[in-house]
Structure formats: structure tokens, C-alpha cells
Design an enzyme around this catalytic site. Structure first.
Site, PDB file in Angstrom:
ATOM      1  N   HIS B  40     -54.758  16.622   5.527  1.00 18.82           N
ATOM      2  CA  HIS B  40     -54.240  17.246   4.308  1.00 18.82           C
ATOM      3  C   HIS B  40     -54.815  18.646   4.106  1.00 18.82           C
ATOM      4  O   HIS B  40     -54.116  19.566   3.701  1.00 18.82           O
ATOM      5  CB  HIS B  40     -54.544  16.370   3.093  1.00 18.82           C
ATOM      6  CG  HIS B  40     -53.484  15.351   2.838  1.00 18.82           C
ATOM      7  ND1 HIS B  40     -53.396  14.190   3.556  1.00 18.82           N
ATOM      8  CD2 HIS B  40     -52.437  15.344   1.963  1.00 18.82           C
ATOM      9  CE1 HIS B  40     -52.345  13.503   3.126  1.00 18.82           C
ATOM     10  NE2 HIS B  40     -51.748  14.171   2.170  1.00 18.82           N
ATOM     11  N   LYS B 105     -53.684   3.488  -1.700  1.00 17.20           N
ATOM     12  CA  LYS B 105     -54.203   2.460  -2.609  1.00 17.20           C
ATOM     13  C   LYS B 105     -55.111   3.111  -3.642  1.00 17.20           C
ATOM     14  O   LYS B 105     -55.775   4.105  -3.350  1.00 17.20           O
ATOM     15  CB  LYS B 105     -54.926   1.351  -1.844  1.00 17.20           C
ATOM     16  CG  LYS B 105     -56.057   1.846  -0.941  1.00 17.20           C
ATOM     17  CD  LYS B 105     -57.392   1.272  -1.270  1.00 17.20           C
ATOM     18  CE  LYS B 105     -58.443   1.688  -0.265  1.00 17.20           C
ATOM     19  NZ  LYS B 105     -59.793   1.592  -0.808  1.00 17.20           N
TER      20      LYS B 105
END
Lengths: 280, 186
Positions: B40, B105
């Protein structure tokens, strides 16, 4: 003086790394089944069913239980009448981790430096805790610790006046702020007393106890039961998506401390509560 | 159970995203891309420099995962989600660049929630830790970029019936908050 070859330690550590990552303890799987009976949330129930299924798939030995195969935390109880020959105990353990993580197709999750972040490529070094104990045996426990739950852990230096209520508030606050991040249902390890670093070690060691096994001191056993009930009132539930079962258990370990201090540590363990031991 | 699941496939369209609400169970099929912390960072650096990303992000779903190495004969190793909150600083930027779905999550923050609403995107929760089970839904895996990052490299996965729960939707729904409120006793 009993002699133990370093190679024997390496072989055992390698085996334990693999077995811990593929075979979840029966106490944990049983914990899921009990949780399934208590859970009211449909989403939570479906998650618990899938966790049991996941453990069954992993136990066939083709995939580890979780992709985070952890930092290899190794607890060694070293008998004082043992002499390790043919190499150092520490290097034997690192070599065992290196071998186990390669042979078991386990993920290498360790970076060499916390800020410059280059992967060591073999999941070493391990974190090794050695206690010297009476006798001529070596007990080795490998507990792969995932980063997600470790990140939700904390040490706090309370004041003696904070007492039991202060400890309870801190544990509940820590679990509450963690939400779904540490992969609930969790196991909460609590270390009380000692020093700043000793309580953190106690909190981690508390996680090695099988689910449902209480602290031998009835005072702390009672605290474990109370904390478990309180944690499960938070509503966080499996994976943080809401439910009755946030934790499978709470384990507390205590140690004498300074008259000025009340150190408390909370080490959160995800449902992949893996630890395997061998006695050499 | 099966009848309670919505079957959806990638790339995601506005219509599909708008039809999903927090709490829905879905089975996702199609191409998804893997990326976590280090990847990222690089993707956002490319956007900052105005350069092209290593894959076309539009309509795509990014799965926050770092799988274990695949055994010989296996497509992938264990492949459960990692904690999404660590991608909070990056996700809005990628959603603005066309990403339509996130799989991870744990709750994502307010800025991500606003981006989901603004750009019509959705955040799915996979079951953290269920790495072995999820691996069985992965049909193929190929390296796309950043091989040097090891488990953090970007891979293109084809998945079939990946079980997910809509955790945060484009209508402001957030199952982490709603679910917790529903079951809270203290």
C-alpha cells in the site's frame, strides 16, 4: 551432568514450530464448541462453525491454521543439571525455527530491524525465554504469536491504590478498545505484579495454560472467572461483528511486586491459540 | 446456510455495491488483488507521483492478506485476512482512484467509511485466522508486483465462493458498531 546434543534441540524446535501451526489444541476446538452453545448472534455462530471447520482442514497438514504463523516465541525450562553439547542452546533454537518454518511452508514474518523493515527470510530470530529449573531435563514450548493480537496488548503501571478494581478496569478497557482487530474469540493473558517487563512476561506465559485450567490460587481463579464474564458482556463477539462470545478464557498470573508499584500487562491472544511442548 | 448467501462477482459495479448492506453474507467469485502494509505504501507513492499503478484498480477488490508459501502442487498457502485498520491511512486514496471493494478484518476508521460512501465502495470482513479454509476458495494465484516484499507482494487471485460478511457499506452501515450495540450487556 546429563548431556543433550544441540542438534536434538534443533530437531525438536523445528517439529514443534510445524505442529503448533497445523494442529490447534483440542482445548481450543472444544472451546469453540462451547462458544457455539453460548453464542446468540447468527453471524457469530456461522463464524464459530467455520473456525471448527478451519481447524479440521489445517489438521490434515496441507495448510497452517492461520496465514500469520507468528513470531516464534520459545519458552525453555532448562534443568540445571543439563549440559548442552555440540553447539549453543540459543543457536540450536534459532536453527530449529529456521528449519521448521522452511520445511512446514510457514510464513516468514520477521523483519530484521523495526524501522528499516527488511525481512530476515527465515522467521528468525526467535524470542527466547529461558528459566533455569531443578533437574536434568529441558522442557521446550513453542508458541507462534500472531501480530494482529499482539498489537492489541499493553502494559500499564497502575498505582497500588488502584487495586483490584483498577486492574479489572484496565483489562476491560484494553479488550474493549481492541474490538475485532485481534480476531476474537480471544484468550486474554493478564500479568499482575513483578516489574515493568516481568508482568508482560507473565501475561504471555499465562497464555500457555490450556483453556479452562484455572490459576491454582483461588483468589486469582475467581478473578479469571469474573473477568471472563465481564469481557463477554462487551458484545464484541466473534470477529468483532457482535455477539456473546468475545473471549474463550482469561488467564491471570501474579508475582510479588514493589511497595510503590502495581504493574499490569494484558497480552491478547487470537483464537489461533497455538502452543506445543516437548521434554528432552 | 447456503441460501442465506448472496453470490457476487468482480469487478464490482455501483449497482452491486449499492445492493449490499452491513450484515449481508456473500460468496465472492472472480479476480481479487492482494496487498498489505508495504505494498500500500508503494501504491500510494505511485499515485503521489502521478504514475501508473501495476494493475488497473478500477472496479477491483483488494484483499489485505499475506499468505503462507504454497506447498508444491497447491495454488496458495493459508490465506486469511490481516488487520484492516493498518491500511486506514491508505485506503481512502485508493478508493478515490477507483477501487470498489476491500477484504480484511477489524473495523476501518471514519475516513474510510466516508470514502466508502463517497465513491460507492464496500468493506467485506473475511474470517481472521481461517487461513486454511479460505485457501480452499483460491483457484489461482499469480504474482503482479513487488516480489521483493515476499509475503507482502501483490498477487492476482481468482477466487470461487469466498465467504465474506459485509462489514461496512456505502450507506453508512457498520456491523462492528451495530453488532456490538445489539449484544452489549455492560
Amino acid at each position: 551432568m546429563r548431556e543433550v546434543p544441540a542438534e536434538k534441540i534443533t530437531a525438536e524446535v523445528a517439529r514443534l514450530c510445524i505442529e503448533a501451526n497445523y494442529y490447534l489444541g483440542e482445548d481450543v476446538v472444544e472451546g469453540f464448541r462451547r462458544a457455539l452453545e453460548q453464542e446468540e448472534s447468527p453471524v457469530g455462530k456461522a463464524i464459530l462453525e467455520r473456525l471448527i471447520e478451519n481447524a479440521e482442514i489445517a489438521a490434515k497438514g496441507e495448510y497452517p491454521y492461520c496465514q500469520d504463523t507468528g513470531f516464534a516465541v520459545v519458552f525453555v525450562e532448562l534443568g540445571q543439571d543439563v549440559h548442552v553439547v555440540g553447539g549453543s542452546l540459543t543457536e540450536a533454537i534459532h536453527e530449529g525455527v529456521r528449519r521448521g518454518y522452511a520445511e512446514g511452508y510457514l510464513r516468514k514474518s520477521i523483519v530484521k530491524d523495526p524501522l528499516r523493515r527488511v525481512n530476515t527470510g527465515d522467521n528468525t530470530p526467535a524470542v527466547i525465554w529461558t528459566e533455569v529449573v531443578p533437574g536434568d531435563q529441558i522442557r521446550i514450548t513453542v508458541a507462534p504469536k500472531g501480530g494482529g493480537s499482539e498489537n492489541m496488548s499493553e502494559v500499564r503501571m497502575l498505582k497500588p491504590a488502584d487495586g483490584l478494581e483498577g486492574v479489572k478496569r484496565f483489562v476491560l478497557d484494553r479488550v474493549s478498545r481492541s474490538g475485532g482487530d485481534p480476531c476474537p474469540p480471544i484468550i486474554v493473558g493478564v500479568g499482575i505484579g513483578g516489574t515493568f517487563e516481568k508482568c508482560a512476561w507473565l501475561a504471555k506465559k499465562a497464555l500457555l495454560r490450556d483453556l479452562g485450567v484455572r490459576n491454582p490460587d483461588p483468589f486469582y481463579a475467581q478473578l479469571e472467572v469474573e473477568l471472563l464474564q465481564e469481557v463477554n458482556k462487551l458484545g464484541i463477539g466473534p470477529q468483532g461483528l457482535g455477539g456473546r462470545v468475545t473471549a474463550l478464557d482469561v488467564h491471570v498470573e501474579a508475582y510479588p511486586c514493589h511497595i510503590a508499584s502495581l504493574p499490569v500487562a494484558v497480552n491478547i491472544q487470537c483464537h489461533a491459540a497455538r502452543h506445543k511442548s516437548a521434554v528432552i | 446456510m447456503a441460501s442465506e448467501f448472496k453470490h457476487i462477482s468482480t469487478p464490482l459495479t455501483d449497482e452491486v455495491v449499492e445492493g449490499l448492506s452491513a450484515g449481508d453474507n456473500v460468496l465472492l467469485s472472480g479476480v481479487i488483488y492482494t496487498a498489505r502494509d508495504a505494498a500500500h505504501k508503494r501504491l500510494v507513492e505511485l499515485l503521489d507521483k502521478g504514475e501508473e499503478l501495476p494493475f488497473d484498480l478500477r472496479g477491483q477488490v483488494i484483499y489485505y492478506v499475506g499468505p503462507t508459501p504454497a506447498r508444491p502442487g497447491k495454488v496458495i498457502g493459508a490465506a486469511g485476512p490481516t488487520t484492516s485498520g493498518r491500511m486506514n491511512p491508505y485506503a481512502p486514496r485508493l478508493l478515490a482512484a477507483g477501487q470498489k471493494g476491500i477484504i480484511g478484518k477489524g473495523e476501518m476508521d471514519r475516513a474510510v467509511q466516508e470514502a466508502l460512501e463517497r465513491y460507492k465502495a464496500v468493506y467485506f470482513a473475511a474470517i481472521g485466522g481461517a487461513g486454511a479454509l479460505i485457501a480452499q476458495c483460491v483457484v489461482s494465484s499469480e504474482l503482479v508486483a513487488y516480489e521483493d516484499l515476499g509475503p507482502e507482494a501483490i498477487r492476482r487471485l481468482v477466487v470461487r465462493d469466498l465467504p465474506l460478511t459485509v462489514a461496512q457499506d456505502c450507506h453508512g452501515g457498520n456491523l462492528y458498531q451495530e453488532g456490538r450495540r445489539r449484544y452489549q450487556l455492560a
